[in-house]
Scaffold this active site. Structure first.
Site, short mmCIF file in Angstrom:
data_model
loop_
_atom_site.label_atom_id
_atom_site.label_comp_id
_atom_site.label_asym_id
_atom_site.label_seq_id
_atom_site.Cartn_x
_atom_site.Cartn_y
_atom_site.Cartn_z
CG ASP A 234 -0.41 -0.25 2.52
OD1 ASP A 234 -1.19 -0.43 3.47
OD2 ASP A 234 0.82 -0.29 2.64
CG ASN A 293 7.90 1.17 8.68
OD1 ASN A 293 8.31 1.22 7.52
ND2 ASN A 293 6.86 0.44 9.04
CD GLN A 301 -5.26 3.35 13.71
OE1 GLN A 301 -4.80 2.22 13.90
NE2 GLN A 301 -5.20 3.93 12.50
N1 ADP Z 1 -11.28 13.53 10.23
C1 ADP Z 1 -10.07 13.15 10.67
N2 ADP Z 1 -9.36 13.97 11.47
C2 ADP Z 1 -8.14 13.60 11.93
N3 ADP Z 1 -7.55 12.41 11.65
C3 ADP Z 1 -8.24 11.56 10.86
C4 ADP Z 1 -9.52 11.87 10.33
N4 ADP Z 1 -9.93 10.80 9.58
C5 ADP Z 1 -8.95 9.88 9.65
N5 ADP Z 1 -7.95 10.33 10.42
C6 ADP Z 1 -6.70 9.63 10.74
O1 ADP Z 1 -6.40 8.73 9.68
C7 ADP Z 1 -6.08 7.44 10.22
C8 ADP Z 1 -6.46 6.36 9.24
O2 ADP Z 1 -5.76 6.62 8.03
P1 ADP Z 1 -5.83 5.52 6.86
O3 ADP Z 1 -4.92 6.01 5.79
O4 ADP Z 1 -7.25 5.24 6.52
O5 ADP Z 1 -5.22 4.27 7.63
P2 ADP Z 1 -4.93 2.76 7.14
O6 ADP Z 1 -4.77 2.81 5.65
O7 ADP Z 1 -3.71 2.39 7.87
O8 ADP Z 1 -6.11 1.94 7.59
C9 ADP Z 1 -6.88 7.35 11.50
O9 ADP Z 1 -6.23 6.48 12.42
C10 ADP Z 1 -6.89 8.79 12.01
O10 ADP Z 1 -5.83 9.02 12.90
C1 LIG Z 2 4.22 -3.51 8.59
C2 LIG Z 2 4.54 -2.57 7.48
O1 LIG Z 2 5.64 -1.80 7.80
C3 LIG Z 2 3.35 -1.71 7.18
O2 LIG Z 2 2.51 -2.53 6.41
C4 LIG Z 2 3.66 -0.48 6.36
O3 LIG Z 2 4.63 -0.76 5.37
C5 LIG Z 2 2.40 -0.05 5.70
O4 LIG Z 2 2.27 -0.17 4.53
C6 LIG Z 2 1.32 0.48 6.57
O5 LIG Z 2 0.17 0.82 5.84
P1 LIG Z 2 -1.13 1.30 6.69
O6 LIG Z 2 -2.08 1.76 5.63
O7 LIG Z 2 -1.62 0.09 7.44
O8 LIG Z 2 -0.67 2.39 7.60
MG MG Z 3 -3.22 2.74 4.38
#
Ligand code: ADP
Ligand SMILES: C[C@H](O)[C@H](O)[C@@H](O)C(=O)COP(=O)(O)O
Ligand code: MG
EC number: 2.7.1.5
Length: 490
Positions: A234, A293, A301
């Site tokens: 991703d 990282n 969260q």
């Molecule tokens: N409206 C908002 N205001 C502030 N932070 C936000 C908001 N919406 C999402 N986030 C932040 O974005 C994070 C999720 O980002 P996202 O890219 O969807 O994560 P992942 O791809 O890892 O699931 C949440 O944990 C939160 O901290």
């Molecule tokens: C464990 C890895 O370092 C992690 O997947 C990171 O590379 C990553 O891609 C995290 O993506 P999120 O969308 O879960 O923050």
């Molecule tokens: Mg992501």
């Protein structure tokens, strides 16, 4: 042509429709679902069947919107894998990188092959959950009976098409790929008792995988989908979707993790890069994602998960803004914050151990988290400039974290860099762009990034004049104090 991006991060997944209209990239989120690991008999697992089902539910929405044809690409988090037997059936459930089984594994493995040698071969950062360490700790009986090791997004593509590949951007996070030979490193495979043929062939992003086998999923009303292997890590897709410009831009893919780095034409493997634990993950178009990282929004969260009252992320930001100043300095990259039983307790204990004011209210906790993330980002940029000799002139924050205007400004103030925030769905956009380049609807990465700039709102944050070096110095002093306190040595 209609394109569908499946982007599954550690906290959430989404299907996003995309297409070009009036010279703009138009996207529409058509399905969102939560993600997360569960603990069973002391091991952290993902629910991969649930994720596959959510993808199929999302593709059914595509059909219900009237699209009979589409292409689809899948990207997910890195390092985790699936073990398949001769019949293509899973030999075990999918272990999450948050599991504690590899806590001591780097130490074990680097007694057999030095850190320096592994880094010279792979250029990959030392994270305890890299695939190499997970496979080292894997159930050896199961590993011996494994016909195919598939990375999570490749496994999901295999489930849809029956075709197994190993896409290079995500494969690089295994710390098993050799930068010089651009394939698996035999010595490292031997170290973990894995045969080369247990991994499927390596492919570059943009490879056509095959058609979705609709007959396998007769309970769903699905469109005809051509599956394209995109940049399946991703973060690699997020980088594609980051609209940087000029020579000296950096990205911060801000989601569960914060991935901060640059897009480099060549690997950067030297002592300083190793010392600062920067990594050379493979990017699309044979680029290198030279990044680090950083623990990211995982912290907030987990605080949210342990609060009695439900807070949405925007509320955390509002509460944080009410608390002025820097009251605690915490190195959230410390492994103690990787997966503690209770993040609030862990933060408060750290503050007590380092004789700092203990954050009690939601606002104090959020202020502490966002302040220290911004400091850690600023230090990571300093390290990046020291290693590369570049002067970063713009930081692009993308992903869900880009919604956080308070943290965006804090990051600009503490790093002294101009911050551009957005697109928040850069990962899905990068996934879509890879498909569009594969079908030649978009010429190349440069044209793609211009298209992104023309299509999405990007907010600019200019640094305020604050005494950033004094704040960063204070952070470094507390971190050093904690290191000496907890290890008894400098
Ligand atoms: N409206 C908002 N205001 C502030 N932070 C936000 C908001 N919406 C999402 N986030 C932040 O974005 C994070 C999720 O980002 P996202 O890219 O969807 O994560 P992942 O791809 O890892 O699931 C949440 O944990 C939160 O901290
Ligand atoms: C464990 C890895 O370092 C992690 O997947 C990171 O590379 C990553 O891609 C995290 O993506 P999120 O969308 O879960 O923050
Ligand atoms: Mg992501």
């Amino acid at each position: 042509m209609i394109y569908v991006a499946v982007d599954i991060g550690a906290s959430s997944g989404r299907l996003v429709l995309g297409g070009i209209k009036d010279n703009k990239l138009k996207i529409k989120e058509i399905h969102r679902f939560s993600n997360g690991f569960t603990v069973k008999d002391g091991t952290c697992y993902w629910d991969i069947d649930y994720l596959l089902n959510e993808i199929l539910k999302g593709l059914q929405v595509v059909k219900s919107l009237g699209y009979d044809q589409c292409t689809v690409g899948i990207d997910t988090w890195a390092v985790d894998y699936v073990l398949l037997d001769q019949k293509g059936k899973r030999l075990r459930e999918v272990v999450s990188y948050r599991d504690g089984r590899t806590k001591q594994t780097i130490e074990k493995v680097t007694k057999l092959v030095s850190k320096e040698k592994i880094y010279k071969k792979t250029g990959i950062q030392f994270l305890p959950f890299n695939t190499i360490y997970q496979l080292y700790e894997e159930d050896q009986e199961k590993l011996k009976n494994t016909n195919q090791i598939l990375m999570v997004p490749d496994y999901l593509g295999y489930c849809l098409t029956g075709v197994a590949v190993t896409e290079v951007t995500n494969a690089s996070t295994t710390q098993l790929l050799n930068l010089n030979s651009r394939t698996f490193d035999d010595e490292l495979l031997d170290l973990i008792s894995v045969k080369r043929e247990q991994f499927a062939r390596l492919v570059e992003p943009g490879t056509e995988l095959g058609m979705l086998k609709k007959e396998w999923f007769s309970s769903f009303d699905l469109p005809n989908c051509k599956v394209i292997t995109v940049a399946t890590h991703d973060t690699a897709s997020a980088v594609i979707g980051t609209p940087g410009f000029g020579e000296n831009w950096a990205y911060l893919s801000s989601g569960t993790w914060s991935l901060l780095g640059i897009e480099s034409a060549v690997p950067i493997v030297n002592e300083l890069a190793l010392q600062h634990n920067y990594t050379n993950e493979w990017g699309a178009f044979q680029t290198i994602r030279f990044l680090k990282n950083i623990i990211g929004m995982w912290i907030i969260q987990e605080v949210r998960r342990h609060l009695e009252q439900d807070y949405d992320f925007a509320q955390f930001v509002e509460e944080a803004k009410k608390v002025k100043g820097f009251h605690q300095f915490i190195n959230f990259n410390d492994e103690r914050f990787m997966n503690p039983a209770n993040m609030i307790d862990e933060i408060q204990t750290y503050c007590k151990e380092t004789n700092q004011k203990v954050p009690e209210t939601v606002g104090e906790l959020a202020n502490c988290i966002y302040n220290n993330l911004a400091i850690i980002y600023a230090i990571a940029i300093e390290e990046l400039e020291e290693i590369t000799g570049k002067t970063i002139d713009q930081l692009h924050i993308v992903g869900g974290g880009a919604y956080n205007e308070h943290l965006n400004q804090l990051t600009a103030d503490l790093s002294g860099k101009v911050v551009y925030a957005g697109p928040t769905e850069a990962t899905a956009i990068g996934n879509l762009i890879m498909q569009m380049i594969a079908t030649k609807e978009v010429k190349d990465l440069e044209a793609a990034r211009q298209l992104i700039r023309d299509s999405f709102e990007i907010k600019k944050y200019t640094p305020n004049e604050i005494n950033r070096q004094a704040i960063i110095q204070k952070f470094k002093e507390v971190v050093l104090y904690d290191h000496v306190r907890s290890t008894g040595s400098l």
